[in-house]
Design an enzyme around this catalytic site. Sequence first.
Site, PDB file in Angstrom:
ATOM      1  N   SER A   1       0.792  -1.235   0.000  1.00  0.00           N
ATOM      2  CA  SER A   1       0.000   0.000   0.000  1.00  0.00           C
ATOM      3  C   SER A   1       0.820   1.279   0.000  1.00  0.00           C
ATOM      4  CB  SER A   1      -0.962   0.019   1.185  1.00  0.00           C
ATOM      5  OG  SER A   1      -2.055  -0.842   0.934  1.00  0.00           O
ATOM      6  N   ALA A   2       2.125   1.191   0.115  1.00  0.00           N
ATOM      7  CA  ALA A   2       2.930   2.392  -0.112  1.00  0.00           C
ATOM      8  C   ALA A   2       2.728   2.891  -1.540  1.00  0.00           C
ATOM      9  CB  ALA A   2       4.406   2.124   0.165  1.00  0.00           C
TER      10      ALA A   2
END
Length: 390
Positions: A68-69
């Site tokens: 999710s970065a």
Amino acid sequence: MTTIDGEVAAGFEPVLEAFAANFDRHADIGAALCVYHDGRPVVDLWGGVTDPSIGYPWTRDTLQLVYSATKGATATAVHLLAQRGVLDLDAPVARYWPEFAAKGKADIPVRWLLSHRAGLVSLDQPVPLAQALSWQPMVAALAAQRPQWTPGTAHGYHGRTWGWLVGEVIRRVSGRTPGRFFADEIASPLGLDFFIGLPASERGRVSRMVYQQPEIDFTALPPEAVPEELRELVAAWRDPDSLSNRAFAVTNPADIDFNSPEVQAAELPASNGIGTARGLARMYAALIGEVDGIRLFTPETLASATKEQASGVDQVMVVPSRFSSGYMLPTATTPMTGPNSFGHTGRGGSLAFADPEHGIAFGYVMNHIIGGPDDMRAAALAEAVRKSLG
């Protein structure tokens, strides 16, 4: 002892010490860290191996999937479109994506998609994974889906759906897929080694993720044996119909193999960005200042992009969270380097953010997927940066 390669500027030695300690004491297998200060790199480190089964060393150019970065990179693309005047974040999504208006969604603004307030964390009918990877079937399913709560009244982490929702807005406005838009308008001008949709030519550089099983499976314990502060969260994970579970079961099968070439080649703008720590740090540096003559955000765009939009107990994660329009904001568990920081974590430990107050941009990527409250690797690195700044 793990061999650490790279460079550290004078004054940032505590960061090197913390990076080495992550291997010696905190179970890092392969990892990289990059920090920019006032537009120039002051830390660029890497070490360990890309796959413990073969022992191949991590190099300067090793790529890592960051889960999710990725959302921080995708949010940057959205704000660039808004800055150019072709996208109004406060306009209804349906202005750009007419099919989205179905099932009571006609008035949901783009900003609510970005800040996890749209109530579209799950699907009544999961989409076959192969179809989801091809994009359009998942987008059509989300357009036809009724929200799980009244939009705008609460926030909950759209862990998987966020990428298709926000990515389709990018596609409708720009005429390009989100990965293509990011490559053309952000990665290419800055020379970033970061991809949303991995080209086949880069596959050989990607590190393989190793997943650590939790020492204690709290969901298997009797309720009275679960620590009180975790009981609400554990109850949610025990319930197959909870939003905590349904949010990560939008495909069939729900479990996605992010090590597979097919998944890495697809465009999943919420979760399959692949790149270097250097690429992430350089992107964030260009959001808050000039990097080699390039600045992505004007001060006005930066202020809009980082203003808090949602805070409090998250309907999906069942813990407090804070979001701006697409970026995570600091919390007690993820303080970054100061209260004005913004960025995004990734499953298992990765972290990328910028701190305009201190002129810091930070990128940490790793292949040992740990996560949870006991994973202190990224926090220790951010603390070392704070220490270096005095």
